[in-house]
Write a protein that holds these residues in place. Structure first.
Motif, PDB file in Angstrom:
ATOM      1  N   GLU A 107      -3.658   5.321  -7.934  1.00 29.33           N
ATOM      2  CA  GLU A 107      -3.043   4.352  -7.021  1.00 29.33           C
ATOM      3  C   GLU A 107      -4.093   3.470  -6.358  1.00 29.33           C
ATOM      4  O   GLU A 107      -3.846   2.287  -6.124  1.00 29.33           O
ATOM      5  CB  GLU A 107      -2.205   5.075  -5.962  1.00 29.33           C
ATOM      6  CG  GLU A 107      -0.954   5.725  -6.509  1.00 29.33           C
ATOM      7  CD  GLU A 107       0.025   4.744  -7.119  1.00 29.33           C
ATOM      8  OE1 GLU A 107       0.016   3.553  -6.749  1.00 29.33           O
ATOM      9  OE2 GLU A 107       0.804   5.172  -7.974  1.00 29.33           O
ATOM     10  N   ARG A 108      -5.259   4.027  -6.070  1.00 31.62           N
ATOM     11  CA  ARG A 108      -6.336   3.204  -5.500  1.00 31.62           C
ATOM     12  C   ARG A 108      -6.796   2.150  -6.494  1.00 31.62           C
ATOM     13  O   ARG A 108      -7.033   0.999  -6.133  1.00 31.62           O
ATOM     14  CB  ARG A 108      -7.511   4.081  -5.086  1.00 31.62           C
ATOM     15  CG  ARG A 108      -7.264   4.866  -3.837  1.00 31.62           C
ATOM     16  CD  ARG A 108      -8.467   5.664  -3.428  1.00 31.62           C
ATOM     17  NE  ARG A 108      -8.179   6.449  -2.247  1.00 31.62           N
ATOM     18  CZ  ARG A 108      -8.992   7.349  -1.742  1.00 31.62           C
ATOM     19  NH1 ARG A 108     -10.158   7.577  -2.316  1.00 31.62           N
ATOM     20  NH2 ARG A 108      -8.648   8.027  -0.669  1.00 31.62           N
ATOM     21  N   VAL A 109      -6.916   2.540  -7.755  1.00 34.68           N
ATOM     22  CA  VAL A 109      -7.307   1.580  -8.793  1.00 34.68           C
ATOM     23  C   VAL A 109      -6.243   0.499  -8.939  1.00 34.68           C
ATOM     24  O   VAL A 109      -6.548  -0.694  -9.023  1.00 34.68           O
ATOM     25  CB  VAL A 109      -7.568   2.304 -10.129  1.00 34.68           C
ATOM     26  CG1 VAL A 109      -7.682   1.321 -11.272  1.00 34.68           C
ATOM     27  CG2 VAL A 109      -8.809   3.158 -10.030  1.00 34.68           C
ATOM     28  N   SER A 144      -6.230 -12.416  -5.479  1.00 35.55           N
ATOM     29  CA  SER A 144      -7.232 -13.261  -4.822  1.00 35.55           C
ATOM     30  C   SER A 144      -7.946 -14.187  -5.798  1.00 35.55           C
ATOM     31  O   SER A 144      -8.618 -15.123  -5.374  1.00 35.55           O
ATOM     32  CB  SER A 144      -8.262 -12.390  -4.101  1.00 35.55           C
ATOM     33  OG  SER A 144      -8.996 -11.618  -5.022  1.00 35.55           O
ATOM     34  N   LEU A 149       0.131   4.172  -2.520  1.00 31.89           N
ATOM     35  CA  LEU A 149      -1.095   4.901  -2.191  1.00 31.89           C
ATOM     36  C   LEU A 149      -0.869   5.819  -0.988  1.00 31.89           C
ATOM     37  O   LEU A 149      -1.348   6.958  -0.972  1.00 31.89           O
ATOM     38  CB  LEU A 149      -2.236   3.929  -1.900  1.00 31.89           C
ATOM     39  CG  LEU A 149      -3.557   4.556  -1.473  1.00 31.89           C
ATOM     40  CD1 LEU A 149      -4.081   5.529  -2.532  1.00 31.89           C
ATOM     41  CD2 LEU A 149      -4.581   3.481  -1.174  1.00 31.89           C
ATOM     42  N   GLU A 178       0.802  -1.221   0.000  1.00 29.18           N
ATOM     43  CA  GLU A 178       0.000   0.000   0.000  1.00 29.18           C
ATOM     44  C   GLU A 178       0.837   1.274   0.000  1.00 29.18           C
ATOM     45  O   GLU A 178       0.285   2.372  -0.038  1.00 29.18           O
ATOM     46  CB  GLU A 178      -0.918   0.006   1.225  1.00 29.18           C
ATOM     47  CG  GLU A 178      -1.978  -1.060   1.198  1.00 29.18           C
ATOM     48  CD  GLU A 178      -2.809  -1.084   2.473  1.00 29.18           C
ATOM     49  OE1 GLU A 178      -2.626  -0.204   3.330  1.00 29.18           O
ATOM     50  OE2 GLU A 178      -3.636  -1.997   2.614  1.00 29.18           O
ATOM     51  N   LEU A 221      -4.048  -0.498  -6.740  1.00 29.74           N
ATOM     52  CA  LEU A 221      -4.050  -1.364  -5.555  1.00 29.74           C
ATOM     53  C   LEU A 221      -5.227  -2.323  -5.596  1.00 29.74           C
ATOM     54  O   LEU A 221      -5.074  -3.514  -5.290  1.00 29.74           O
ATOM     55  CB  LEU A 221      -4.094  -0.522  -4.276  1.00 29.74           C
ATOM     56  CG  LEU A 221      -4.121  -1.297  -2.970  1.00 29.74           C
ATOM     57  CD1 LEU A 221      -2.834  -2.103  -2.792  1.00 29.74           C
ATOM     58  CD2 LEU A 221      -4.321  -0.351  -1.801  1.00 29.74           C
ATOM     59  N   ALA A 222      -6.391  -1.831  -5.983  1.00 37.21           N
ATOM     60  CA  ALA A 222      -7.564  -2.707  -6.082  1.00 37.21           C
ATOM     61  C   ALA A 222      -7.342  -3.796  -7.125  1.00 37.21           C
ATOM     62  O   ALA A 222      -7.715  -4.953  -6.909  1.00 37.21           O
ATOM     63  CB  ALA A 222      -8.808  -1.891  -6.422  1.00 37.21           C
ATOM     64  N   ASN A 223      -6.733  -3.441  -8.244  1.00 37.30           N
ATOM     65  CA  ASN A 223      -6.460  -4.442  -9.281  1.00 37.30           C
ATOM     66  C   ASN A 223      -5.432  -5.460  -8.822  1.00 37.30           C
ATOM     67  O   ASN A 223      -5.554  -6.651  -9.121  1.00 37.30           O
ATOM     68  CB  ASN A 223      -5.993  -3.757 -10.568  1.00 37.30           C
ATOM     69  CG  ASN A 223      -7.120  -3.035 -11.272  1.00 37.30           C
ATOM     70  OD1 ASN A 223      -8.280  -3.331 -11.063  1.00 37.30           O
ATOM     71  ND2 ASN A 223      -6.755  -2.069 -12.089  1.00 37.30           N
ATOM     72  N   ARG A 224      -4.414  -5.008  -8.088  1.00 43.65           N
ATOM     73  CA  ARG A 224      -3.399  -5.951  -7.590  1.00 43.65           C
ATOM     74  C   ARG A 224      -4.004  -6.915  -6.590  1.00 43.65           C
ATOM     75  O   ARG A 224      -3.723  -8.113  -6.625  1.00 43.65           O
ATOM     76  CB  ARG A 224      -2.233  -5.187  -6.958  1.00 43.65           C
ATOM     77  CG  ARG A 224      -1.276  -4.575  -7.925  1.00 43.65           C
ATOM     78  CD  ARG A 224       0.003  -4.126  -7.248  1.00 43.65           C
ATOM     79  NE  ARG A 224      -0.222  -3.233  -6.135  1.00 43.65           N
ATOM     80  CZ  ARG A 224      -0.201  -1.889  -6.203  1.00 43.65           C
ATOM     81  NH1 ARG A 224      -0.002  -1.310  -7.368  1.00 43.65           N
ATOM     82  NH2 ARG A 224      -0.395  -1.163  -5.137  1.00 43.65           N
ATOM     83  N   THR A 225      -4.829  -6.406  -5.672  1.00 42.70           N
ATOM     84  CA  THR A 225      -5.401  -7.295  -4.666  1.00 42.70           C
ATOM     85  C   THR A 225      -6.449  -8.220  -5.273  1.00 42.70           C
ATOM     86  O   THR A 225      -6.580  -9.370  -4.854  1.00 42.70           O
ATOM     87  CB  THR A 225      -6.021  -6.486  -3.499  1.00 42.70           C
ATOM     88  OG1 THR A 225      -6.974  -5.566  -4.030  1.00 42.70           O
ATOM     89  CG2 THR A 225      -4.968  -5.749  -2.743  1.00 42.70           C
ATOM     90  N   ALA A 226      -7.188  -7.730  -6.284  1.00 49.40           N
ATOM     91  CA  ALA A 226      -8.176  -8.588  -6.943  1.00 49.40           C
ATOM     92  C   ALA A 226      -7.487  -9.670  -7.741  1.00 49.40           C
ATOM     93  O   ALA A 226      -7.931 -10.836  -7.757  1.00 49.40           O
ATOM     94  CB  ALA A 226      -9.073  -7.764  -7.840  1.00 49.40           C
TER      95      ALA A 226
END
Length: 89
Positions: free
Chosen positions: A71-73, A83, A34, A31, A75-80
């Motif tokens: 950066e939020r996008v 998973s 971000l 993170e 990070l969301a793409n990396r975590t998605a």
């Protein structure tokens, strides 16, 4: 007058479980872009607190906001992606 102090604070202040785990440190590291973007946005906003923002200030804030959103996008793409099974989106 003698103050009563608990001994528990002195004992647990150096306990091993207070330190962040490796998983928590990895999450912070992931993170960090971000977090740095948020810091830049706050810095841009703080500089305009004591004066009227000019065009350069408004541009700096706008760019900082766009960087935070990007950066939020990311990070969301990396975590998605991490998973999902098979690594495909």
């Amino acid at each position: 007058m003698s103050h009563i102090v608990t001994v528990q604070d002195a004992v647990t202040a150096f306990a091993d479980w207070i330190e962040p785990t490796d998983a928590e440190l990895d999450a912070i590291e992931e993170e960090m872009p971000l977090i740095l973007a948020d810091i830049d946005l706050l810095d841009a906003q703080i500089t305009t607190l004591d004066r009227t923002p000019n065009e350069l200030d408004a541009r700096r804030i706008r760019r900082a906001r766009h960087r935070v959103l990007a950066e939020r996008v990311a990070l969301a793409n990396r975590t998605a992606a991490a998973s999902l099974p098979g690594g495909a989106a």
